[in-house]
Write an enzyme that holds these catalytic residues in place. Structure first.
Site, PDB file in Angstrom:
ATOM      1  N   GLU A 189      28.531  43.984  29.398  1.00  0.00           N
ATOM      2  CA  GLU A 189      28.452  42.818  30.282  1.00  0.00           C
ATOM      3  C   GLU A 189      28.940  41.592  29.524  1.00  0.00           C
ATOM      4  O   GLU A 189      28.792  41.513  28.302  1.00  0.00           O
ATOM      5  CB  GLU A 189      26.984  42.647  30.724  1.00  0.00           C
ATOM      6  N   CYS A 224      32.660  44.907  45.551  1.00  0.00           N
ATOM      7  CA  CYS A 224      32.278  43.915  46.566  1.00  0.00           C
ATOM      8  C   CYS A 224      33.511  43.269  47.187  1.00  0.00           C
ATOM      9  O   CYS A 224      33.403  42.236  47.845  1.00  0.00           O
ATOM     10  CB  CYS A 224      31.353  42.857  45.964  1.00  0.00           C
ATOM     11  N   ASN A 272      34.008  40.718  27.018  1.00  0.00           N
ATOM     12  CA  ASN A 272      34.762  40.171  28.147  1.00  0.00           C
ATOM     13  C   ASN A 272      35.646  41.279  28.725  1.00  0.00           C
ATOM     14  O   ASN A 272      36.710  41.594  28.183  1.00  0.00           O
ATOM     15  CB  ASN A 272      35.619  38.989  27.679  1.00  0.00           C
TER      16      ASN A 272
END
Length: 432
Positions: free
Chosen positions: A313, A388, A341
């Site tokens: 993360e 998403c 990253n």
């Protein structure tokens, strides 16, 4: 007044009709309907239009539950029967995969969906004093506007939060810094409800007294945020229940801060985690990566299932809370977390993480293009991708299939945000 027959919905839940080859996008129109419309923006290849009247209604048209629907920008599909919304989102996913990525899954998975009302456990409201609308407003922005909707109730919020909207308006109007508080953030956990007040000026003693009285009456926790999200701190009550959500099927409870990213729909998230783990099939002895892992929403269930999990993360704060949750849930020996990253990864940086048997990818709307491009010859044999944004999933799927040698095994829609146009989805890729 032009008349059109609506063919389909676009990715913003607008009805599409055509006049002389030009696409007309009509707010509030549904597939199969014959409608009157009035265009408010004309371009050479398309027009945007308001719905004026429905001459022949769709069989899935229903009366919106919320009195603010059509003005408030929080929902776009309350006029459509909930199961039809799910089917429409599945079609948006299929269309995006083909038209953007030129890929089709071998199997379409059954859509994931849940209770369509009272589901939204996270929200960010704008706060503004508008005298011509009666004073203090708290709510979502109006459609295509910077104005705040005059919300007195909200059917997609938990009922106890909806019932607080008017008292909250009265509370903030009574504060000395009422015009120095632009935002209010909501986070509902398993044991408590938190409200984060973005303050641009310090509270007075009288303000603090009002907040304490409100918190006691409505059983909420107030946080104050004087600067960025990391500056938020618990104001009152200082002690008491902690913010958390549970994944009962895996015997897990994850703590979070009210400004952390968590899924807004706890019930659908539980189904999603179950589906993702079923597709991933973690086995003892396997090493599985969870990319864009956040708090460990998938990392910890992977470890609970017997595999060794690595969560990666970009936010050090989320990684810290993920590690704390792993220890609190007795998984410290089967979970690693790392900060990286993932929008700037290369085949070399991925290689340094070691070999993974399988991988779960759960990126933000931007997708994971650099990550999928960085997968080398030793890449995992199975990837479960939670998305998403159908457009970036389609783009990344094209790379996995065309350049990385994966088969597109399955995909399906997730109705994480009922009554909105948001389409979340899950996809599975395998290589020999």
């Amino acid at each position: 007044m032009p008349i059109g027959i609506i063919e389909s919905l676009d990715h913003e839940a607008r009805g599409i009709t055509r006049q002389e080859g030009k696409a007309i996008f009509v707010d509030g129109a549904l597939p199969g309907e014959t409608v009157d419309y009035a265009s408010f923006r004309r371009k050479p290849n398309y027009e945007l239009a308001h719905l004026v009247g429905v001459l022949k209604p769709s069989t899935v048209r229903v009366q919106p539950r919320c009195p603010h629907f059509g003005i408030c920008g929080g929902c776009a599909m309350q006029h459509m029967e909930p199961s039809a919304q799910v089917a429409a989102k599945q079609r948006v996913l299929e269309d995006s995969l083909w038209h953007i990525g030129r890929v089709r899954p071998q199997t379409m998975l059954p859509p994931i969906h849940g209770e369509p009302w009272g589901y939204r456990h996270r929200a960010r409201f704008a706060v503004r004093k508008v005298e011509r609308k009666g004073g203090m407003l708290i709510g979502f922005h109006e459609k295509r506007s910077s104005y705040i909707a005059d919300m007195k109730t909200c059917a997609i919020l938990p009922p106890h939060v909806s019932a607080m909207l008017v008292p909250l308006r009265e509370l903030i109007a009574a504060l000395s810094i009422a015009e120095r508080m632009p935002q209010l953030e909501l986070a509902v956990g398993e044991h408590c409800t938190a409200l984060v007040l973005r303050i641009l000026q310090a509270l007075t003693a009288a303000d603090e007294k009002l907040l304490r009285a409100f918190a006691d009456r409505y059983q909420v926790i107030f946080y104050l945020q004087p600067k960025g999200p990391d500056s938020a701190y618990r104001f009152y009550p200082v002690d008491g229940p902690r913010l958390s959500y549970t994944l009962p099927e895996f015997g897990l409870e994850l703590d979070f801060r009210p400004t952390d990213f968590t899924q807004v729909n706890h019930a659908v998230n539980r189904i999603l985690v179950r589906r993702a783990l079923g597709l991933l099939e973690p086995q003892p002895g396997e090493r599985i990566a969870d990319m864009f892992c956040g708090l460990g929403n998938f990392t910890l269930p992977i470890a609970r299932s017997g595999a060794t999990a690595l969560g990666v993360e970009g936010s050090p704060a989320l990684v810290k809370r993920g590690r704390e949750s792993a220890l609190a849930n007795g998984l410290g020996d089967r979970v690693e977390f790392g900060v990286a990253n993932l929008f700037d990864c290369t085949e070399e940086s991925m290689g340094k993480l070691g070999h993974f048997d399988k991988m779960l990818i759960d990126p933000p709307r931007e997708g994971a293009i650099e990550l999928v491009k960085a997968l080398g010859a030793n890449s995992p044999r199975r990837i479960v991708y939670v998305s998403c944004n159908p457009a970036t999933l389609a783009r990344d799927a094209a790379v996995l299939v065309s350049l990385k040698g994966y088969r597109f095994v399955a995909a399906g829609a997730i109705n994480m945000f009922p009554h909105t146009a948001h389409v979340e989805s899950i996809a599975v890729f395998e290589r020999d």
